[in-house]
Design a protein around this motif. Sequence first.
Motif, PDB file in Angstrom:
ATOM      1  N   PRO A   1      48.610  82.932  51.435  1.00  0.00           N
ATOM      2  CA  PRO A   1      48.342  81.541  51.819  1.00  0.00           C
ATOM      3  C   PRO A   1      48.170  81.395  53.327  1.00  0.00           C
ATOM      4  O   PRO A   1      48.506  82.301  54.109  1.00  0.00           O
ATOM      5  N   ASP A   2      47.687  80.248  53.741  1.00  0.00           N
ATOM      6  CA  ASP A   2      47.612  79.934  55.164  1.00  0.00           C
ATOM      7  C   ASP A   2      49.022  79.846  55.746  1.00  0.00           C
ATOM      8  O   ASP A   2      49.997  79.547  55.044  1.00  0.00           O
ATOM      9  N   GLY A   3      49.125  80.082  57.036  1.00  0.00           N
ATOM     10  CA  GLY A   3      50.417  79.955  57.711  1.00  0.00           C
ATOM     11  C   GLY A   3      51.082  81.296  57.941  1.00  0.00           C
ATOM     12  O   GLY A   3      50.716  82.315  57.348  1.00  0.00           O
ATOM     13  N   GLU A   4      52.086  81.279  58.824  1.00  0.00           N
ATOM     14  CA  GLU A   4      52.747  82.515  59.217  1.00  0.00           C
ATOM     15  C   GLU A   4      53.737  83.023  58.176  1.00  0.00           C
ATOM     16  O   GLU A   4      54.120  84.180  58.193  1.00  0.00           O
ATOM     17  N   GLY A   5      54.178  82.163  57.267  1.00  0.00           N
ATOM     18  CA  GLY A   5      55.149  82.600  56.276  1.00  0.00           C
ATOM     19  C   GLY A   5      56.563  82.540  56.828  1.00  0.00           C
ATOM     20  O   GLY A   5      56.833  81.811  57.794  1.00  0.00           O
ATOM     21  N   PRO A   6      57.518  83.316  56.244  1.00  0.00           N
ATOM     22  CA  PRO A   6      57.247  84.303  55.191  1.00  0.00           C
ATOM     23  C   PRO A   6      57.028  83.638  53.833  1.00  0.00           C
ATOM     24  O   PRO A   6      57.704  82.668  53.488  1.00  0.00           O
ATOM     25  N   HIS A   7      56.056  84.190  53.077  1.00  0.00           N
ATOM     26  CA  HIS A   7      55.695  83.637  51.786  1.00  0.00           C
ATOM     27  C   HIS A   7      56.321  84.459  50.663  1.00  0.00           C
ATOM     28  O   HIS A   7      56.352  85.693  50.733  1.00  0.00           O
ATOM     29  N   PRO A   8      56.802  83.806  49.599  1.00  0.00           N
ATOM     30  CA  PRO A   8      57.229  84.569  48.433  1.00  0.00           C
ATOM     31  C   PRO A   8      56.039  85.299  47.823  1.00  0.00           C
ATOM     32  O   PRO A   8      54.892  84.855  47.968  1.00  0.00           O
TER      33      PRO A   8
ATOM     34  N   GLU B   1      43.558  82.740  38.462  1.00  0.00           N
ATOM     35  CA  GLU B   1      45.012  82.875  38.383  1.00  0.00           C
ATOM     36  C   GLU B   1      45.609  83.235  39.743  1.00  0.00           C
ATOM     37  O   GLU B   1      46.705  82.785  40.094  1.00  0.00           O
ATOM     38  N   VAL B   2      44.916  84.045  40.510  1.00  0.00           N
ATOM     39  CA  VAL B   2      45.375  84.386  41.856  1.00  0.00           C
ATOM     40  C   VAL B   2      45.203  83.187  42.787  1.00  0.00           C
ATOM     41  O   VAL B   2      46.114  82.807  43.527  1.00  0.00           O
ATOM     42  N   GLN B   3      44.032  82.576  42.755  1.00  0.00           N
ATOM     43  CA  GLN B   3      43.710  81.522  43.709  1.00  0.00           C
ATOM     44  C   GLN B   3      44.617  80.299  43.561  1.00  0.00           C
ATOM     45  O   GLN B   3      45.012  79.691  44.566  1.00  0.00           O
ATOM     46  N   THR B   4      44.967  79.934  42.330  1.00  0.00           N
ATOM     47  CA  THR B   4      45.834  78.773  42.154  1.00  0.00           C
ATOM     48  C   THR B   4      47.248  79.044  42.658  1.00  0.00           C
ATOM     49  O   THR B   4      47.915  78.136  43.176  1.00  0.00           O
ATOM     50  N   LEU B   5      47.718  80.267  42.531  1.00  0.00           N
ATOM     51  CA  LEU B   5      49.039  80.617  43.063  1.00  0.00           C
ATOM     52  C   LEU B   5      49.043  80.584  44.584  1.00  0.00           C
ATOM     53  O   LEU B   5      49.994  80.113  45.213  1.00  0.00           O
ATOM     54  N   VAL B   6      47.984  81.099  45.189  1.00  0.00           N
ATOM     55  CA  VAL B   6      47.896  81.087  46.648  1.00  0.00           C
ATOM     56  C   VAL B   6      47.865  79.648  47.160  1.00  0.00           C
ATOM     57  O   VAL B   6      48.531  79.310  48.151  1.00  0.00           O
ATOM     58  N   ASP B   7      47.112  78.787  46.486  1.00  0.00           N
ATOM     59  CA  ASP B   7      47.054  77.378  46.892  1.00  0.00           C
ATOM     60  C   ASP B   7      48.432  76.728  46.819  1.00  0.00           C
ATOM     61  O   ASP B   7      48.739  75.815  47.593  1.00  0.00           O
ATOM     62  N   ALA B   8      49.276  77.217  45.890  1.00  0.00           N
ATOM     63  CA  ALA B   8      50.622  76.664  45.745  1.00  0.00           C
ATOM     64  C   ALA B   8      51.622  77.286  46.705  1.00  0.00           C
ATOM     65  O   ALA B   8      52.806  76.928  46.681  1.00  0.00           O
ATOM     66  N   GLY B   9      51.167  78.230  47.542  1.00  0.00           N
ATOM     67  CA  GLY B   9      52.039  78.782  48.563  1.00  0.00           C
ATOM     68  C   GLY B   9      52.566  80.184  48.307  1.00  0.00           C
ATOM     69  O   GLY B   9      53.458  80.651  49.021  1.00  0.00           O
ATOM     70  N   TYR B  10      52.022  80.874  47.322  1.00  0.00           N
ATOM     71  CA  TYR B  10      52.494  82.211  46.997  1.00  0.00           C
ATOM     72  C   TYR B  10      51.491  83.266  47.440  1.00  0.00           C
ATOM     73  O   TYR B  10      50.275  83.094  47.274  1.00  0.00           O
ATOM     74  N   ALA B  11      52.003  84.368  47.988  1.00  0.00           N
ATOM     75  CA  ALA B  11      51.170  85.548  48.175  1.00  0.00           C
ATOM     76  C   ALA B  11      51.127  86.281  46.840  1.00  0.00           C
ATOM     77  O   ALA B  11      52.103  86.286  46.086  1.00  0.00           O
ATOM     78  N   VAL B  12      49.987  86.888  46.533  1.00  0.00           N
ATOM     79  CA  VAL B  12      49.832  87.597  45.260  1.00  0.00           C
ATOM     80  C   VAL B  12      49.374  89.019  45.541  1.00  0.00           C
ATOM     81  O   VAL B  12      48.399  89.240  46.276  1.00  0.00           O
ATOM     82  N   ALA B  13      50.090  89.977  44.967  1.00  0.00           N
ATOM     83  CA  ALA B  13      49.712  91.394  45.037  1.00  0.00           C
ATOM     84  C   ALA B  13      49.276  91.821  43.645  1.00  0.00           C
ATOM     85  O   ALA B  13      50.014  91.624  42.673  1.00  0.00           O
TER      86      ALA B  13
ATOM     87  N   ARG C   1      61.937  87.765  48.313  1.00  0.00           N
ATOM     88  CA  ARG C   1      61.654  86.706  47.339  1.00  0.00           C
ATOM     89  C   ARG C   1      60.398  87.088  46.555  1.00  0.00           C
ATOM     90  O   ARG C   1      59.274  86.874  47.030  1.00  0.00           O
ATOM     91  N   VAL C   2      60.595  87.704  45.398  1.00  0.00           N
ATOM     92  CA  VAL C   2      59.463  88.223  44.628  1.00  0.00           C
ATOM     93  C   VAL C   2      59.588  87.830  43.161  1.00  0.00           C
ATOM     94  O   VAL C   2      60.682  87.645  42.621  1.00  0.00           O
ATOM     95  N   GLY C   3      58.429  87.668  42.530  1.00  0.00           N
ATOM     96  CA  GLY C   3      58.344  87.422  41.097  1.00  0.00           C
ATOM     97  C   GLY C   3      57.331  88.375  40.491  1.00  0.00           C
ATOM     98  O   GLY C   3      56.570  89.035  41.212  1.00  0.00           O
TER      99      GLY C   3
ATOM    100  N   LEU D   1      61.259  80.320  42.010  1.00  0.00           N
ATOM    101  CA  LEU D   1      60.866  80.965  43.265  1.00  0.00           C
ATOM    102  C   LEU D   1      60.122  79.938  44.121  1.00  0.00           C
ATOM    103  O   LEU D   1      58.902  80.018  44.288  1.00  0.00           O
ATOM    104  N   PRO D   2      60.824  78.953  44.668  1.00  0.00           N
ATOM    105  CA  PRO D   2      60.145  77.885  45.420  1.00  0.00           C
ATOM    106  C   PRO D   2      59.345  78.444  46.591  1.00  0.00           C
ATOM    107  O   PRO D   2      59.830  79.298  47.338  1.00  0.00           O
ATOM    108  N   ALA D   3      58.110  77.953  46.710  1.00  0.00           N
ATOM    109  CA  ALA D   3      57.244  78.462  47.773  1.00  0.00           C
ATOM    110  C   ALA D   3      57.527  77.782  49.100  1.00  0.00           C
ATOM    111  O   ALA D   3      57.371  78.385  50.160  1.00  0.00           O
ATOM    112  N   ARG D   4      57.947  76.545  49.038  1.00  0.00           N
ATOM    113  CA  ARG D   4      58.154  75.794  50.277  1.00  0.00           C
ATOM    114  C   ARG D   4      59.472  75.035  50.180  1.00  0.00           C
ATOM    115  O   ARG D   4      59.869  74.565  49.109  1.00  0.00           O
ATOM    116  N   ALA D   5      60.127  74.905  51.319  1.00  0.00           N
ATOM    117  CA  ALA D   5      61.411  74.183  51.363  1.00  0.00           C
ATOM    118  C   ALA D   5      61.179  72.709  51.143  1.00  0.00           C
ATOM    119  O   ALA D   5      60.162  72.151  51.522  1.00  0.00           O
TER     120      ALA D   5
END
Length: 664
Positions: free
Chosen positions: A431-438, A458-470, A518-520, A660-664
Amino acid sequence: MRPADIDKLVSVSRPTVAPDGSFAIFATSRPDAAANRNVGQLWRVELDEPGAPRRLTRGVADSSPRLAPDGGLVAFLRGDEKKRPQLHVVAAAGGEPVQVTDQPLGVGSFDWAPDGARLAYSARVPEKGRYGSVEGLDADAEAPRRITGIRWHANGLGYIADRPAQVFVVDVPDVGAEPLYAPASSVLPEGAQAPKKPAVPAESIQVTSGVADHGSVVFSPDGSEVLTVVDEIEGHRRDLRSRLVAVRVDGSGEREVLGRTANLSLSDVVVAEDGAIAVLASDVGAEGIDFVAPGVALWLLEEGGPRRITDADTVDLGEVGSHITPLGDDFLVQNRTRGRVHLLRITRAGESAAVIGGDVEVGGQDAAGERIVATLARPDTFGELVLVENGSVRPLTDFGAELRRARLAPVRELTIDGRDGYPVHGWVAVPDGEGPHPVILMIHGGPYATYGIHPFDEVQTLVDAGYAVAYCNPRGSAGYGREHGRSIRQAMGTVDFADVLDFLDGAVASDDRLDGARVGVMGGSYGGYLTAWVIGHENRFAGAIVERGFLDPVSFQGTSDIGSFFGDEYVGIDSEAMQRQSPMAVVGKVRTPTLVLHSELDFRCPLEQATRYYSALKRNGVDAELLIFPGENHELTRSGQPRHRLERFDAVLDWWARKLPARA
């Protein structure tokens, strides 16, 4: 990209090119939440004149266009009032389509006769009294089914033995003729039957019979025969070897073109202008069930027997929808490699040249002379049409414009050296921003499948929600040679398990914006298997999603539509070996909160796989939830009802927001 943006995922069908190379016709398809179905029409694009393509038809879901040999008509499939796909024809210049068939269960594959006067097609013929063939007789009132073979159902279809696919031939109607009219009501003599409007202009003639399925319908060059692949339900043991027969269109009989002794499983058949028969096929061995990393190759059927043209160990022609296009004495085929699908030109001597390479996934092609028209995906578009001529590739469409405006997250390609030194290839989206991102580790199905470079919702919607995807292609995947694909044969949950975890660790180490604490983990089908396997051996994940999983090899044998051979080859039939590779055997070790997703009509990985796994999690006190989608099968995430696809996205994002909340 947000879940609602799936309506911008426009896929483009295999094109069909006019004989003189002046224009091409293709179909588009996209999910539409309001209509709650995939919608699309036929389009025409001029190849000599710059300009946008124009819509040729206005049906709800028109598909599979094929131009007549003279280029004057287009045959295609359109759903009738009961959504059954029926053959239609329309003038290539446009006009009102004419319905050609009225099959009770719809039409499958089809082909034009060389003279353009007839069409051959396959269609399932229901046993009398079943599937609405008797008005007023509902499914729950039908007679019982007697099953004597090793197979009885198929994902996305249901029962198969009581509706075999047969081959039909029908005359092509005159699209300029007077329409068919419904007769008006009138007083009739006593006992006379009221006339009915004919459903179609001409009656189809059935030219095959029996209990076997017939598919891949292709006319011979002189139009006297139709080649078709015969699929017979085995009595005791699964046999993947194909039979290819040539059926006389006058109904006078058939001859065998390729028998089971060739040990080939066919996935596509074409006839070149000179009569040469080429097939895409894999050698399934003398036992007839060796399908792991099958090594689909291009073969020519010659008098001395089939001759393999391409190297099955290094060239992979097994992509879903892959097909052969004759081009003079050569053939065009699609080769999947490292998340790409390239278009190759193959000579009959086996010499190969890339026609389209680079960061593309070619989905289909056709040719006229030396003009080649292909459909492809790129990292910034789900599907486009291009013209290949004189070594250059020219775009013909821009359906990806809307998707790009939806803000696709950039994806970084990455190769990690695993614990045993083996290179693991994949991608990371951040996602955009410095993170750290789950970080969510995503695992694909198959196993012999591949993540590619096209925009992946499936990847793109997770990234939009604040998650990095591997996400990566571990050993067992396609596109890296047969040895890579066969490395997990009867060793599932070994090197593939190591590869996905090593890729996750390597991705985290390569980017400070990723939070390795913080991983899922999530995956579907084989990805569901490996997700369940991972959480049975690792407790580091904040949550998991096990979707449409292959979770118990023992019960899978008697419930899945591929249970008669899949597990035999991948995990073996020895009880200890099956236990050693079974997620159900280690479910007692799971401590990870787990969401189990499944579809009610999934016959590939049947619902019992999910319910038994979920029940075991609950019995062991694991924080677990089960979500079941009614009316859907194994293909929910790819071709399910759009509303269900959106509801699935909501469930996935809700689960991760809680675990696994992406943002506080």
